[in-house]
Design a protein around this motif. Sequence first.
Motif, PDB file in Angstrom:
ATOM      1  N   LEU A 171       0.556  -1.258   0.140  1.00 53.63           N
ATOM      2  CA  LEU A 171       0.056  -0.065  -0.066  1.00 53.63           C
ATOM      3  C   LEU A 171       0.867   1.102   0.218  1.00 53.63           C
ATOM      4  CD1 LEU A 171      -2.023  -2.095   1.012  1.00 53.63           C
ATOM      5  CD2 LEU A 171      -3.049  -0.417   2.396  1.00 53.63           C
ATOM      6  N   LEU A 216      -5.114   3.327  -2.216  1.00 55.53           N
ATOM      7  CA  LEU A 216      -6.794   3.380  -1.490  1.00 55.53           C
ATOM      8  C   LEU A 216      -7.166   4.681  -2.077  1.00 55.53           C
ATOM      9  CD1 LEU A 216      -5.611   1.850   1.863  1.00 55.53           C
ATOM     10  CD2 LEU A 216      -7.020   0.647   0.070  1.00 55.53           C
ATOM     11  N   ARG A 219      -7.086  10.271  -1.235  1.00 48.19           N
ATOM     12  CA  ARG A 219      -6.516  10.802   0.481  1.00 48.19           C
ATOM     13  C   ARG A 219      -5.728   9.924   0.987  1.00 48.19           C
ATOM     14  NH1 ARG A 219     -11.801  10.971  -1.279  1.00 48.19           N
ATOM     15  NH2 ARG A 219     -12.131   8.765  -0.877  1.00 48.19           N
TER      16      ARG A 219
HETATM   17  N1  SAH Z   1       3.545  10.827   4.281  1.00 50.75           N
HETATM   18  C1  SAH Z   1       3.482   9.483   3.447  1.00 50.75           C
HETATM   19  C2  SAH Z   1       2.028   9.017   3.938  1.00 50.75           C
HETATM   20  C3  SAH Z   1       2.200   7.764   4.983  1.00 50.75           C
HETATM   21  S1  SAH Z   1       0.452   7.122   5.195  1.00 50.75           S
HETATM   22  C4  SAH Z   1       3.840   9.413   2.275  1.00 50.75           C
HETATM   23  O1  SAH Z   1       3.562  10.201   1.436  1.00 50.75           O
HETATM   24  O2  SAH Z   1       4.248   8.285   1.577  1.00 50.75           O
HETATM   25  C5  SAH Z   1       0.969   5.581   5.892  1.00 50.75           C
HETATM   26  C6  SAH Z   1       0.830   4.228   5.327  1.00 50.75           C
HETATM   27  O3  SAH Z   1      -0.521   4.269   4.841  1.00 50.75           O
HETATM   28  C7  SAH Z   1       1.389   4.568   3.799  1.00 50.75           C
HETATM   29  O4  SAH Z   1       2.855   4.097   3.754  1.00 50.75           O
HETATM   30  C8  SAH Z   1       0.678   3.255   2.863  1.00 50.75           C
HETATM   31  O5  SAH Z   1       0.828   1.949   3.342  1.00 50.75           O
HETATM   32  C9  SAH Z   1      -0.803   3.576   3.671  1.00 50.75           C
HETATM   33  N2  SAH Z   1      -1.507   4.352   3.068  1.00 50.75           N
HETATM   34  C10 SAH Z   1      -2.260   5.665   3.326  1.00 50.75           C
HETATM   35  N3  SAH Z   1      -2.628   6.057   2.455  1.00 50.75           N
HETATM   36  C11 SAH Z   1      -2.904   5.531   1.340  1.00 50.75           C
HETATM   37  C12 SAH Z   1      -3.558   5.436  -0.100  1.00 50.75           C
HETATM   38  N4  SAH Z   1      -4.351   6.459  -0.456  1.00 50.75           N
HETATM   39  N5  SAH Z   1      -3.240   4.691  -1.020  1.00 50.75           N
HETATM   40  C13 SAH Z   1      -2.543   3.407  -0.280  1.00 50.75           C
HETATM   41  N6  SAH Z   1      -1.933   3.407   0.693  1.00 50.75           N
HETATM   42  C14 SAH Z   1      -1.993   4.285   1.678  1.00 50.75           C
END
Ligand code: SAH
Length: 251
Positions: A171, A216, A219
């Motif tokens: 993800l 996902l 957002r």
């Molecule tokens: N600042 C980070 C966000 C981390 S969110 C960045 O820009 O990469 C924490 C974790 O949740 C991510 O590493 C991912 O595994 C998952 N995640 C959060 N939102 C997601 C999305 N929209 N699609 C896929 N994975 C997501």
Amino acid sequence: MRTPRLYTPQPLPLGQTIELEAAAGHYVGKVLRMQEKQEVILFNDTGTQVSAHISNISKKIVRVLISAQLKAPKASLLYTHLGQVMSRGERMDYAIQKATELGINEITPLYSSRCEVKLDHQRQIKRLAHWQQIAISACEQSGRIDVPLIHTPQALSTWLENTSAEVKLVLHPHETRPLEAQKAPLSCALLVGPEGGFTLEEVEQAHAEGYTGLSLGPRILRTETAPIAALTLLQYVWGDLSPRLTEIQDK
Ligand code: SAH
């Protein structure tokens, strides 16, 4: 009062009396203030679920008579393993509780380059027991019988090299691929990053080990929300939330 449903590591032989473990006994006697003859539901690791009645209750000891075998709830057709990079605070507790409610089978807490948690050996043992208890409580509450296995925390690269599943998903918010329609697999590994996300190298290593990126949506979800959203999706397309399955069961 709803009949309390409790996990026990003990065998559950029909017609016999067993003594509840200290924590379960305390919960039944002191917290719920239950009385003799009242019913509890018990389940164990062998997939047995029974109805039992309190035969004897004292300050420290609660004994129950196992009175009937109950039909055990079914596990999801889809076997899921969550690799969750650890974040600070109670995020991991939340992810474990919710993933268990949604049918996860195994959880491996992971270290990655942006992981902000470091556990020494002693704290690791304590955390592991704490997380396993969260999974047990979530099973008791949600009606599940198969308690998920929580593994010792390991490095992301170790997980990537050693975890096998029919479908492997990483993800990552910057991936553009939604879940593809394909023949339902029997097993799926799901990798979720920490608050700071994965590095480019980590995502590349995951791809090299056969992981497909999963988005996902537009957002950015918190690290503890991501497994909930992903597992709901997976159970919907391939598992026991599938509309196809409900149709079959309704017939
Ligand atoms: N600042 C980070 C966000 C981390 S969110 C960045 O820009 O990469 C924490 C974790 O949740 C991510 O590493 C991912 O595994 C998952 N995640 C959060 N939102 C997601 C999305 N929209 N699609 C896929 N994975 C997501």
